[in-house]
Design a protein around this motif. Sequence first.
Motif: not given
Ligand SMILES: *Cc1c(COP(=O)(O)O)cnc(C)c1O
Length: 242
Positions: A36, A163, A57, A221-224, A230, A161, A79, A34, A205-206
């Motif tokens: 963003k 969250i 996103s 879905r992994v960003g951080t 961020r 999906m 996402i 991810v 996620m992370s």
């Molecule tokens: C930003 C985001 C993520 C990633 O989240 P992290 O905690 O940074 O891994 C995953 N899913 C969605 C829908 C997001 O908006």
Amino acid sequence: MGAIAAALQACQNRIASACQEAGRPANCARLIAVGKTFPAAALREAHAAGQRVFGESYLQEALPKLEQLADLPLEWHFIGPVQSNKTRQIAARFDWVHGIEREKIAQRLSEQRPANLPPLNVCIQVNVSAEASKSGVAPEAALELAGAIAVLPNLRLRGFMTIPEPTQDIELQHRRFRQAAELLQTARTTLGVSAIDLDTLSMGMSADLEAAIHEGATLVRVGTAIFGARPTMENNTLEQAR
Ligand SMILES: *Cc1c(COP(=O)(O)O)cnc(C)c1O
């Protein structure tokens, strides 16, 4: 090895151990990176380290990045929440859309999916922690929505999906993800489709990917954990980015 390559490797290791501990195949969950708020250069670095699947996103932020990375064979997942005035571009540019909450949005995406592209893969976002979060459809409503989406010609419904609310309570993480997994099972039975057609649980996620994989996640879905923390966007900047 660069920081992003090292973080990706660490993340793949987490996924592999979680799959193993869950008694699932080593590659049971695919990783969506991810990106963003991070620049195209960071994503390009992830690609150089082997990553092919990316999630965004905010459409206005994503579009220039997609342009800048158009030379790479990437798979793009939208996402974020889908607004109806953004469906045309999302339908044209992305391979997957995860945040489907309304039949109207799904219809627009199907109508606007360009004829030269394969059906758009979609997931319905379910809200498994009703009190704590406003995004997603209630589990009771998800099956009806799934039935309506399954017949749209240019979409391919892949699953759900979710969250859940952020929590350190590992038991609670498991309970939320399990609820989504059970819903997918129910949807297969109700719609009379196989696990091959409805094959996706986009969750984890992370901070909670281990619990998600244990409960059956097929996409995390992994960003951080890949790109770092961020920058906190000002609210108005965030609005523009959508
Ligand atoms: C930003 C985001 C993520 C990633 O989240 P992290 O905690 O940074 O891994 C995953 N899913 C969605 C829908 C997001 O908006």
